[in-house]
Scaffold this active site. Structure first.
Site, PDB file in Angstrom:
ATOM      1  N   SER A  45     -21.736 -38.810  14.024  1.00 45.31           N
ATOM      2  CA  SER A  45     -21.670 -38.225  15.367  1.00 45.31           C
ATOM      3  C   SER A  45     -21.299 -36.749  15.358  1.00 45.31           C
ATOM      4  O   SER A  45     -21.473 -36.055  16.362  1.00 45.31           O
ATOM      5  CB  SER A  45     -20.680 -39.002  16.231  1.00 45.31           C
ATOM      6  N   THR A  66     -23.941 -44.501  13.543  1.00 47.03           N
ATOM      7  CA  THR A  66     -22.942 -44.516  14.602  1.00 47.03           C
ATOM      8  C   THR A  66     -23.427 -45.381  15.751  1.00 47.03           C
ATOM      9  O   THR A  66     -24.626 -45.628  15.897  1.00 47.03           O
ATOM     10  CB  THR A  66     -22.681 -43.100  15.135  1.00 47.03           C
ATOM     11  N   ASP A 146     -18.355 -53.315  34.132  1.00 51.34           N
ATOM     12  CA  ASP A 146     -19.574 -52.760  33.562  1.00 51.34           C
ATOM     13  C   ASP A 146     -20.711 -53.005  34.543  1.00 51.34           C
ATOM     14  O   ASP A 146     -21.107 -54.158  34.760  1.00 51.34           O
ATOM     15  CB  ASP A 146     -19.904 -53.397  32.207  1.00 51.34           C
ATOM     16  N   ARG A 206     -15.384 -41.942  23.977  1.00 54.01           N
ATOM     17  CA  ARG A 206     -15.725 -40.530  23.878  1.00 54.01           C
ATOM     18  C   ARG A 206     -14.642 -39.735  24.595  1.00 54.01           C
ATOM     19  O   ARG A 206     -14.155 -40.137  25.650  1.00 54.01           O
ATOM     20  CB  ARG A 206     -17.103 -40.247  24.496  1.00 54.01           C
ATOM     21  N   ASP A 229      -7.896 -41.840  20.358  1.00 52.44           N
ATOM     22  CA  ASP A 229      -8.584 -41.663  19.078  1.00 52.44           C
ATOM     23  C   ASP A 229      -9.646 -40.577  19.209  1.00 52.44           C
ATOM     24  O   ASP A 229     -10.156 -40.086  18.216  1.00 52.44           O
ATOM     25  CB  ASP A 229      -9.223 -42.987  18.645  1.00 52.44           C
ATOM     26  N   GLU A 234     -12.411 -32.124  21.308  1.00 48.03           N
ATOM     27  CA  GLU A 234     -12.406 -32.392  19.863  1.00 48.03           C
ATOM     28  C   GLU A 234     -13.455 -31.531  19.150  1.00 48.03           C
ATOM     29  O   GLU A 234     -14.578 -31.400  19.638  1.00 48.03           O
ATOM     30  CB  GLU A 234     -12.703 -33.872  19.661  1.00 48.03           C
ATOM     31  N   HIS A 251     -10.039 -39.871  15.398  1.00 50.75           N
ATOM     32  CA  HIS A 251     -11.401 -40.386  15.605  1.00 50.75           C
ATOM     33  C   HIS A 251     -11.811 -41.332  14.480  1.00 50.75           C
ATOM     34  O   HIS A 251     -12.878 -41.191  13.872  1.00 50.75           O
ATOM     35  CB  HIS A 251     -12.407 -39.233  15.724  1.00 50.75           C
ATOM     36  N   GLY A 254     -13.228 -46.776  14.445  1.00 52.94           N
ATOM     37  CA  GLY A 254     -14.257 -47.616  13.840  1.00 52.94           C
ATOM     38  C   GLY A 254     -14.343 -47.521  12.332  1.00 52.94           C
ATOM     39  O   GLY A 254     -15.290 -48.039  11.733  1.00 52.94           O
ATOM     40  N   TYR A 255     -13.362 -46.882  11.707  1.00 49.40           N
ATOM     41  CA  TYR A 255     -13.441 -46.613  10.275  1.00 49.40           C
ATOM     42  C   TYR A 255     -12.945 -47.775   9.411  1.00 49.40           C
ATOM     43  O   TYR A 255     -11.980 -47.661   8.670  1.00 49.40           O
ATOM     44  CB  TYR A 255     -12.636 -45.362   9.929  1.00 49.40           C
TER      45      TYR A 255
END
Length: 355
Positions: A45, A66, A146, A206, A229, A234, A251, A254-255
């Site tokens: 990203s 991503t 949603d 985001r 995060d 950023e 960030h 998701g790592y």
């Protein structure tokens, strides 16, 4: 063929070395000169794939490992006939586990709160729906918002109702500025006014989904606990903001090792389809066996005893705070944290559940 790849992608050689020369680069500093003679580009990203980058190049495929696509100029890619792919859902499990870890780190007692604790999830795509399932395994009350999807396993409510009722709110939406339901500054001063002052806010989607100025004003007024995060500006993160946020990470929600590997595999499969190659590799064959924490206790007891070993989120917070320089986070230090991040394992690697 020549393949240009972000140096931080996982298992690039395993998946792509057989197809040609791989040139690994720093994704944030990628230029048109780097890809002018490449047929494939593999990014994350941090790389803005726009007309300036792809014009007058040999590119036939761009893959982003991503879940998001806001860094891809899809119309420019399609106008030039360049096939593209992202990896939607590749790290959904990792992000869901990140959110639960952050909540348990801030408020350990919610592990036993059951239906007395309400988690509000904004965005019920791959990540949000998976987080809902994981939260329900812990016995929490889950509500979701949603306008684009309907999930049978989640009680869906209007945004205002979610903001007012939830004890913790987690965002899992793409960044959009147009359409009927834009997410840019979705969490603004009006949203904060609707939330309970005690409600925890977690943003791992985001940065610009949360309006930074409104966030700072809200924390100064309410003392709200917030987990970030991602950040609106950023990698520019001010010392003022950093000092107000309860828990910060660079960030990396998701790592996970599985998430990174899964993302590379997904663009590998799209790459193979584009060039009519056979795709016959699986990331699972490359992963070591994890410590089996969950085999010894039930879910809640395991998290009480081993959460720190499974994921030490406080370490990530401390590491980011050491990057302050001249009133803001140093960009090179921020990128270095991400580049050298010791990928954690998902709960399933330790014998735990996966949504």
């Amino acid at each position: 063929m020549k393949i240009v790849a972000d140096e931080n992608l996982a298992f690039t050689d395993y998946f792509f070395a057989q197809f040609g020369e791989i040139q690994q680069v720093a994704g944030r500093n990628l230029t048109q000169h780097d890809v002018v003679d490449a047929e494939a580009l593999l990014v994350r990203s941090v790389t803005k794939v726009n007309a300036a980058l792809i014009n007058k190049t040999a590119l036939k495929f761009v893959g982003s490992a991503t879940i998001g696509t806001d860094h891809l100029d899809i119309s420019a890619l399609e106008q030039q006939g360049i096939a593209w792919s992202n990896a939607a859902g590749c790290n959904a499990q990792a992000v869901a586990e990140y959110v639960i870890t952050a909540l348990l780190h801030l408020e350990p007692t919610v592990l036993d709160a059951n239906q007395k604790f309400t988690l509000g999830i904004i965005g019920l795509g791959n990540v949000g729906s998976r987080l809902a399932t994981m939260a329900q395994l812990l016995g929490w009350n889950v509500i979701g918002y949603d306008p684009f999807v309907q999930r049978d396993h989640v009680q869906q409510v209007e945004l205002e109702e979610l903001l007012a009722q939830a004890d913790a709110i987690s965002t899992h939406v793409p960044l959009t500025k147009t359409g009927a339901h834009p997410t840019y500054h979705l969490i603004n001063s009006e949203a904060f006014a609707t939330m309970k002052p005690s409600a925890i806010l977690i943003n791992s989607a985001r940065g610009s989904v949360v309006e930074e100025a409104a966030l700072i004003a809200d924390i100064q007024s309410t003392g709200r606990k917030v987990v970030l995060d991602v950040f609106e500006h950023e990698p520019e993160i001010s010392e003022t903001l950093l000092n107000l946020i309860t828990l910060v990470t660079p960030h990396i929600a998701g790592y996970s090792l599985e998430g990174k590997a899964r993302g590379t595999q997904m663009i590998y499969e799209a790459f193979c389809k584009t060039f009519s190659f056979q795709s016959d590799k699986a990331f699972e064959t490359q992963l070591p066996v994890g410590e089996q924490y969950f085999a010894q206790h039930d879910l809640k007891q395991t998290l009480k005893v081993y959460l720190h070993q499974i994921y030490d989120i406080a370490r990530d917070d401390a590491n980011l705070r050491t990057c302050l320089k001249d009133g803001k986070v140093d960009q090179k230090a921020f990128d270095y944290l991400r580049k050298t991040y010791p990928l954690r394992r998902e709960w399933a690697a330790h014998g735990g559940p996966a949504a």
